[in-house]
Structures are given as structure tokens and as C-alpha cells.
Design a protein around this motif. Structure first.
Motif, mmCIF file in Angstrom:
data_model
loop_
_atom_site.group_PDB
_atom_site.id
_atom_site.type_symbol
_atom_site.label_atom_id
_atom_site.label_comp_id
_atom_site.label_asym_id
_atom_site.label_seq_id
_atom_site.Cartn_x
_atom_site.Cartn_y
_atom_site.Cartn_z
ATOM 1 N N VAL A 26 -4.035 3.124 -4.697
ATOM 2 C CA VAL A 26 -4.968 3.398 -3.397
ATOM 3 C C VAL A 26 -4.528 2.050 -2.683
ATOM 4 O O VAL A 26 -4.420 2.195 -1.397
ATOM 5 C CB VAL A 26 -6.383 3.738 -3.658
ATOM 6 C CG1 VAL A 26 -7.135 3.217 -2.563
ATOM 7 C CG2 VAL A 26 -6.414 4.798 -4.337
ATOM 8 N N ILE A 27 -4.573 0.998 -3.249
ATOM 9 C CA ILE A 27 -4.585 -0.416 -2.346
ATOM 10 C C ILE A 27 -3.368 -0.433 -1.799
ATOM 11 O O ILE A 27 -2.994 -0.643 -0.641
ATOM 12 C CB ILE A 27 -4.957 -1.867 -3.273
ATOM 13 C CG1 ILE A 27 -6.290 -1.746 -3.617
ATOM 14 C CG2 ILE A 27 -4.449 -2.962 -2.383
ATOM 15 C CD1 ILE A 27 -6.766 -2.882 -4.421
ATOM 16 N N SER A 28 -2.137 -0.181 -2.635
ATOM 17 C CA SER A 28 -0.907 -0.251 -2.215
ATOM 18 C C SER A 28 -0.514 0.478 -1.158
ATOM 19 O O SER A 28 0.028 0.391 -0.081
ATOM 20 C CB SER A 28 0.126 -0.043 -3.454
ATOM 21 O OG SER A 28 -0.181 -0.998 -4.426
ATOM 22 N N LEU A 29 -0.877 2.065 -1.488
ATOM 23 C CA LEU A 29 -0.496 2.890 -0.506
ATOM 24 C C LEU A 29 -1.214 2.768 1.029
ATOM 25 O O LEU A 29 -0.647 2.858 2.033
ATOM 26 C CB LEU A 29 -0.852 4.342 -1.046
ATOM 27 C CG LEU A 29 0.037 4.905 -1.955
ATOM 28 C CD1 LEU A 29 -0.549 5.997 -2.637
ATOM 29 C CD2 LEU A 29 1.466 4.972 -1.415
ATOM 30 N N SER A 30 -2.511 2.383 0.900
ATOM 31 C CA SER A 30 -3.336 2.221 2.251
ATOM 32 C C SER A 30 -2.843 0.955 2.871
ATOM 33 O O SER A 30 -2.595 0.967 4.106
ATOM 34 C CB SER A 30 -4.591 2.055 1.812
ATOM 35 O OG SER A 30 -5.047 1.627 0.809
ATOM 36 N N GLN A 31 -2.335 0.121 2.095
ATOM 37 C CA GLN A 31 -1.559 -1.178 2.572
ATOM 38 C C GLN A 31 -0.548 -0.830 3.427
ATOM 39 O O GLN A 31 -0.219 -1.199 4.545
ATOM 40 C CB GLN A 31 -1.532 -2.230 1.947
ATOM 41 C CG GLN A 31 -0.822 -3.418 2.151
ATOM 42 C CD GLN A 31 0.537 -3.614 1.907
ATOM 43 O OE1 GLN A 31 1.132 -3.637 0.831
ATOM 44 N NE2 GLN A 31 1.311 -3.945 2.983
ATOM 45 N N VAL A 32 0.339 -0.192 2.728
ATOM 46 C CA VAL A 32 1.801 0.059 3.403
ATOM 47 C C VAL A 32 1.582 1.032 4.394
ATOM 48 O O VAL A 32 2.298 0.821 5.624
ATOM 49 C CB VAL A 32 2.623 0.849 2.395
ATOM 50 C CG1 VAL A 32 3.692 1.385 3.016
ATOM 51 C CG2 VAL A 32 3.141 -0.046 1.104
ATOM 52 N N TYR A 33 0.690 1.979 4.507
ATOM 53 C CA TYR A 33 0.384 2.817 5.666
ATOM 54 C C TYR A 33 -0.126 2.322 6.818
ATOM 55 O O TYR A 33 0.404 2.448 7.806
ATOM 56 C CB TYR A 33 -0.982 4.021 5.098
ATOM 57 C CG TYR A 33 -1.056 4.831 6.313
ATOM 58 C CD1 TYR A 33 -2.620 4.628 6.691
ATOM 59 C CD2 TYR A 33 -0.542 5.755 6.680
ATOM 60 C CE1 TYR A 33 -3.262 5.528 7.761
ATOM 61 C CE2 TYR A 33 -1.016 6.631 7.802
ATOM 62 C CZ TYR A 33 -2.228 6.486 8.416
ATOM 63 O OH TYR A 33 -2.825 7.041 9.134
ATOM 64 N N PHE A 34 -1.000 1.161 6.638
ATOM 65 C CA PHE A 34 -1.582 0.339 7.863
ATOM 66 C C PHE A 34 -0.740 -0.315 8.259
ATOM 67 O O PHE A 34 -0.511 -0.610 9.556
ATOM 68 C CB PHE A 34 -2.999 -0.375 7.415
ATOM 69 C CG PHE A 34 -4.216 0.695 7.274
ATOM 70 C CD1 PHE A 34 -4.674 0.516 6.011
ATOM 71 C CD2 PHE A 34 -4.464 1.223 8.469
ATOM 72 C CE1 PHE A 34 -5.691 1.581 6.067
ATOM 73 C CE2 PHE A 34 -5.659 2.169 8.341
ATOM 74 C CZ PHE A 34 -6.293 2.169 7.076
ATOM 75 N N THR A 35 -0.039 -1.289 7.483
ATOM 76 C CA THR A 35 1.062 -2.057 7.873
ATOM 77 C C THR A 35 2.395 -1.318 8.744
ATOM 78 O O THR A 35 2.868 -1.801 9.669
ATOM 79 C CB THR A 35 1.521 -3.208 6.947
ATOM 80 O OG1 THR A 35 1.947 -2.481 6.075
ATOM 81 C CG2 THR A 35 0.712 -4.323 6.796
ATOM 82 N N LYS A 36 2.533 -0.138 8.185
ATOM 83 C CA LYS A 36 3.630 0.519 8.775
ATOM 84 C C LYS A 36 3.222 1.090 10.189
ATOM 85 O O LYS A 36 4.162 1.081 11.264
ATOM 86 C CB LYS A 36 4.104 1.936 8.172
ATOM 87 C CG LYS A 36 4.833 1.654 6.938
ATOM 88 C CD LYS A 36 6.408 1.636 7.040
ATOM 89 C CE LYS A 36 7.260 1.247 6.094
ATOM 90 N NZ LYS A 36 8.620 0.454 6.395
ATOM 91 N N LYS A 37 1.766 1.411 10.426
ATOM 92 C CA LYS A 37 1.419 1.589 11.478
ATOM 93 C C LYS A 37 1.384 0.585 12.589
ATOM 94 O O LYS A 37 2.092 0.906 13.809
ATOM 95 C CB LYS A 37 -0.106 2.216 11.308
ATOM 96 C CG LYS A 37 -0.362 3.635 11.655
ATOM 97 C CD LYS A 37 -1.794 3.821 11.633
ATOM 98 C CE LYS A 37 -2.587 4.476 12.721
ATOM 99 N NZ LYS A 37 -3.672 4.453 12.787
ATOM 100 N N LYS A 38 1.222 -0.641 12.187
ATOM 101 C CA LYS A 38 1.205 -1.769 12.958
ATOM 102 C C LYS A 38 2.797 -1.914 13.445
ATOM 103 O O LYS A 38 3.086 -2.340 14.627
ATOM 104 C CB LYS A 38 0.928 -2.868 12.361
ATOM 105 C CG LYS A 38 -0.569 -3.148 12.332
ATOM 106 C CD LYS A 38 -1.143 -4.087 13.287
ATOM 107 C CE LYS A 38 -2.316 -3.651 13.648
ATOM 108 N NZ LYS A 38 -3.189 -4.815 14.281
#
Lengths: 286, 309
Positions: free
Chosen positions: B293-305
Motif C-alpha cells: 500500500v505504501i509503495s503503490l500510493s507513493q508511486v501514484y502520488f509522485t507520478k502525478k506530480k
């Protein structure tokens, strides 16, 4: 007007470079200091180590290093670790390059799904698999060195396939098509043409996998444990436990850690250009 | 011609993919599925167990206990403490490693020539060394050098907070962060350097012509263009810190309440007799879910940025 701005700029640049250089050199010395500490204390008796850790040894006596080598069964452990690392890395390079390549070339939904499956496995921490894995391999009689190599083969896949996949995408089809026209067989084409073309990423894959396999503690601990043949890290661990029953035997710990690290440093010094380049290249591709 | 080649790739698809898939199945997929199953049964490692009847199970499915293992996992105070400790450690470590490695990258980028190569090599060197060995070295540094030599009553300056760092839960966290930063900053620095070098010089030239100050340029050009590197470094330090083991074992062996979650799961089976593998497996599955969960959400948010930039 413009001339004045340029000169100003030039001076600022110079100062920046000098400042950066100074800070970095200090940082580099700080970074190296633990290793320096390790070096000088590997040749001292316990009293010398604890008494004055930063002092040079009164006499550079090799007895502690020799003793440590004996406790770690040094040459046997190095050979054992080397064998495991070599075979595991070769296995990983072979199967991940082949699979990644065909997944890139054969464009289909299946390819995408399979690739995603491989990459998503990077999220699985080892603890979630380790007990069932050991049990499984034990059941088929593979809770030993060959089994260990096969396990590393499996664990190295996710990261390596990710790296290969990204790189192969950048390799133009033209060369392969030409080879097919010339009537080359698939295996010939892959090993004679594709592999040389993707050599840079192969170097990265080799370095990354060799590094973590050589230094790995947990997997050998669970699979091989305290048997006669141990990896270097494992030997260090058990020697430490054995000797550490009566307080901290620094005169054993320091030389042991030193000789554990020396092979890596030697390899590193020889290959550092490739290693640093490989890691940076892998970073770009990612 | 293209159709012909596509069919070649199609013909040879399975021979090339199958070896990797077999290894993947045998080493990762099957154990993972079995592991998840085992987290729902009474499992003693070498045999299955029915807790309610206090007897061995003839068949694995008889030993089904539903969510009992998960409840036991969360009820286990050592587990929840280790989890919380790991969260705190990860927060500090990620910040520390990112700041140091980015700073190093920015500074090293201002240098050129042989010094630059040498510096990069030196800073990367700690990364080549094994976590266990390093932990032993740093144990000495914190126990003797810090405690007596530098920050002790007879040392350079007496800072009590920096003494006995391996023997106190909070201090050991920072000791571990220092060790991890020392070991990983070089690697992350290389990634940031690669990212910095990928920024086209024209941007900087345009900015300086427009009279942009150093800091402003940094914010408006460097930071957005570095987002891809940031994503990778963040991902690696986040998941790596959460899963840390070797250094934890070597630095403190988990003593003085300094167990990270990876080590705790390992020790869970040793904490009871007979060993409760079912509970340990449940803990491992929880561990996996958290990391995922942590890894996926982190990648999701930073990809968005990344895209926004």
C-alpha cells in the motif's frame, strides 16, 4: 554592461566550485573514517582497541587477522560465496534477459500482464514468503546450496526483468529484422546479436545482483544455517555469536569484518568505473 | 515482412518466457499463495494444528482458524511496537537519506574532472559493503567512540544524548538512521546526479538571462525536472527502510526495544513454544500489505506530480 555581468558570474562560479569541493572533500573523509577505523583496529589487541580507538597500532601484528581468517574458515567461505554468487547471477542474467526480450518483442496483452506480474512481485517482502519457501524446498530436498542458487534465481527476476525490459525497448527492431532476412535462427540471433547490443544493462544487472547476493544474510541463514560450508557473511555472523558470549571480542570482530570487506573493496577498486556507470545508467532507464 | 517477424516472436514466445515463469512460480508465487493460506490456519511449521481441539490436524484444511492468527498478531505487543518503531524509523531515514543524497548530488555536480569521479566513487563505496558487517563496525563507533571518546565526559564535547546510542530505543533509531544514511546516500546520489544531468542546459541559460536567482531557479526548474529521480529514490528508500533487517540485527540485535518489523517477524516463531508459524505468517502478510500500500500510493502520488511538472 554585459562584460561586468559575465565577470561577476565567473567569480561566483569559482567560489561555488571551491566551496563545494571543500565541503565534499570533508564529507568524503567523514565517509571514509569508519573504514579507516576498521583498518587500524584490525591489527590491535583488545586493550589497544578499546583504550584508544583512533591511535595507530603500536605494532602491526597480523595475528588477529590470521586468527579471524581461521575463525571464518576464510578461503573456504570465500570460494563458497563466490560460487553461489557466480551461478546465481549467471542464472538471473540468462532467464531474465530472454524473458524480458520476448515480452518486449511480442506485443500482446498477455505480455503486458506477465510483465506487470513480474514487476509487482518487487513489493512482496521476503518475510511473507520465507517460511513456505523453505518448507517447499526442504520437501523436495533442495534446502541446500543448489536450492539456494535456484532461490536467488527467482528473487533476482523482478528487478532484473524490469531493467532489461526498459532497455530492450530502446533497441531498434532493424537489426533483428535484418538477421531474420539473412536466415538466422532465433537462438543464434538472440545470443549473437541481441545480447551484445544490451551489454550495458547486462553489466548493471550483474553488478546489482552480485552485490546483494554476496552480502546477503537472511536467505543463507535460513537455508544453510550453521553448516560446514558457509557464506562469508554467515561465517562472520556465527563467529561473532560464538565469540561474543563473553562480552564484545573486538579483536576478533574488527579483523573479521575487515577481511570480509576486503574482497569487495578490491573488486570495487578495479571495476569502480563500470559500477558507477552501471548504476547511473540503470537509474536513467528506470 | 513485419507479419513474418511477429510470428517468429510469437512462435518463440513460450520457450523464452517459460524458464523465468517457472522460477517465478516456484520461488515466489507458490510460496506466497501457500503463505497466505497458512496465515488462516493453525500452523506449527512442520505440522498443522487445530487449536480448539488441541490436536494435530490430519489435513491442512481442518486446521482452519479464520482470522484468529491476525487477531493474535495485532494483540502481540511486540509486533505492534515493532511496527510503530519501523514507521518512525522509516520517516526519519527517508528524510535523512534524501536530503543528504540530494545535497551531495548538487554539490558534486558543480565539480568536474577527476575529483568528481573520485568523490562519486568514495561516496558510493559504503553501499558495496554488507549490512551485517557495517552494523558491527557502527556498533563499535556508537558504543565506544561516541560514548567515551567524542561525547563522553573526557571527550571533545560532552553531549549526553549522543552516548550509549545502541542501548536506548529512541537513540538507537537515530543511530540506525546514521548508519543507513552513510550506506545509502552514495547510491541515491548517483541517481540524483543522473537526473540532474538529464535537465537540458537551455532551461538554465534561459533562466539566467531572465535574471532568475539561484534559489528561484532551483525551485522552478531543478525540482520539477527532478521529479522522476525523486520518485525512484523515494520508492527505494521508503520500501528499503521499511524492510531493513541486517543492519538492525548487527547494530543492536533488537535489544533495548529496537526491533524493526522484519526482525520481529523472524523472532515471532522463537517467542513461543511450540512455535506459532501461523501467527508469524499472518504478521508477514500484514507486513506485505503495508509495504504494498505504501509503495503503490507513493508511486501514484509522485507520478502525478511528475506529470503536473
Amino acid at each position: 554592461m554585459i562584460g561586468a555581468v559575465n565577470k561577476h558570474h565567473f567569480l561566483i562560479r569559482r567560489i561555488q566550485t571551491a566551496l563545494s569541493g571543500t565541503v565534499l572533500v570533508i564529507g568524503a573523509l567523514v565517509t571514509l573514517s569508519p573504514l579507516w577505523l576498521l583498518l587500524i583496529n584490525a591489527f590491535k589487541p583488545n586493550t589497544g582497541i578499546v583504550g584508544n580507538p583512533v591511535a595507530m597500532p603500536e605494532t602491526w601484528s597480523w595475528e588477529y587477522v590470521v586468527n579471524a581468517a581461521k575463525q571464518l574458515d576464510y578461503f573456504r567461505s570465500i570460494w563458497f560465496t563466490f560460487l553461489i554468487t557466480l551461478l546465481s547471477v549467471a542464472l538471473i542474467v540468462l532467464i531474465s534477459s530472454m524473458a524480458a526480450w520476448i515480452l518486449v518483442r511480442h506485443k500482446s496483452k498477455l505480455s503486458t500482464v506477465i510483465f506487470m506480474a513480474f514487476v509487482s512481485a518487487m513489493l512482496i517482502p521476503f518475510q511473507a514468503i520465507m517460511y513456505p519457501l523453505i518448507q517447499l524446498f526442504d520437501g523436495v530436498g533442495l534446502k541446500n546450496m543448489p536450492g539456494l542458487i535456484l532461490m536467488y534465481g527467482g528473487f533476482g527476476l523482478s528487478m532484473s526483468m524490469f531493467l532489461y525490459h526498459g532497455f530492450v525497448k530502446g533497441v531498434p527492431l532493424g537489426v533483428e529484422e535484418a538477421a531474420f532476412i539473412d536466415g538466422a535462427g532465433v537462438y543464434r540471433m538472440f545470443f549473437m546479436i541481441v545480447m551484445p547490443l544490451i551489454q550495458p544493462i547486462t553489466v548493471t544487472v550483474i553488478i546489482i545482483n552480485a552485490m546483494w547476493i554476496w552480502n546477503d544474510y537472511l536467505l543463507p541463514f535460513l537455508v544453510i544455517g550453521n553448516s560446514d560450508n558457509k557464506t562469508l557473511v554467515l561465517a562472520l555472523y556465527f563467529a561473532r555469536i560464538l565469540a561474543g558470549q563473553y562480552g564484545n571480542p573486538w579483536q576478533l570482530i574488527f579483523p573479521s569484518v575487515l577481511i570480509t570487506i576486503v574482497p569487495i573493496i578490491i573488486v570495487f577498486l578495479f571495476l569502480q568505473k563500470y559500477i558507477v556507470k552501471g548504476i547511473s545508467a540503470g537509474a536513467i532507464k528506470a | 515482412m513485419i507479419r513474418k517477424n511477429q510470428s517468429i516472436y510469437q512462435t518463440w514466445f513460450w520457450p523464452f518466457v517459460l524458464p523465468a515463469m517457472l522460477f517465478f512460480l516456484a520461488v515466489i508465487v507458490v510460496p506466497f499463495v501457500v503463505g497466505v493460506f497458512n496465515s488462516f490456519v493453525g500452523w506449527r511449521g512442520s505440522y498443522y494444528f487445530i487449536p480448539a481441539l488441541k490436536q494435530r490436524a490430519a489435513h491442512p484444511f481442518q486446521a482452519w482458524v479464520g482470522l484468529a492468527n491476525y487477531r493474535a498478531a495485532f494483540a502481540d505487543e511486540r509486533f505492534t511496537r515493532a511496527l510503530w518503531y519501523t514507521v518512525r524509523y522509516t520517516l526519519v531515514a527517508v528524510v535523512s537519506i534524501n536530503i543528504v543524497s540530494l545535497a551531495l548530488a548538487l554539490l558534486v555536480n558543480k565539480i568536474s574532472g577527476w575529483l568528481s569521479g573520485l568523490l562519486r566513487t568514495v561516496f558510493f563505496l559504503p553501499n558495496m559493503l554488507g549490512g551485517l558487517a557495517l552494523g558491527y563496525i557502527f556498533q563499535f563507533i556508537f558504543q565506544i567512540i561516541f560514548t567515551d571518546m567524542i561525547f563522553g565526559p573526557d571527550g571533545l564535547i560532552h553531549i549526553e544524548a549522543l552516548r550509549y546510542m545502541t542501548q536506548d530505543s529512541v537513540k538507537a533509531l537515530f543511530a540506525l538512521v546514521m548508519l543507513s544514511t552513510w550506506q545509502q546516500a552514495g547510491y541515491m546520489m548517483l541517481i540524483y546526479i543522473a537526473g540532474l544531468n538529464a535537465i537540458p542546459q537551455d532551461y538554465y541559460e534561459a533562466a539566467s538571462i531572465d535574471g532568475s536567482s539561484g534559489f528561484h531557479t532551483f525551485r522552478k526548474i531543478t525540482v520539477p525536472m527532478l521529479m522522476p529521480s525523486f520518485t525512484i529514490v523515494f520508492f527505494m528508500t521508503l520500501s528499503g527502510s521499511f524492510k531493513l533487517l541486517d543492519q538492525n540485527v548487527a547494530l543492536t540485535d533488537g535489544n533495548f526495544d529496537t526491533r524493526l518489523i522484519a526482525y520481529q517477524i523472524l523472532r515471532t516463531v522463537r517467542d513461543t513454544n511450540p512455535p506459532d508459524y501461523g501467527k508469524a505468517q499472518a504478521q508477514a502478510v500484514i507486513f506485505f500489505i503495508i509495504v504494498a500500500v505504501i509503495s503503490l500510493s507513493q508511486v501514484y502520488f509522485t507520478k502525478k506530480k511528475e506529470i503536473e511538472a
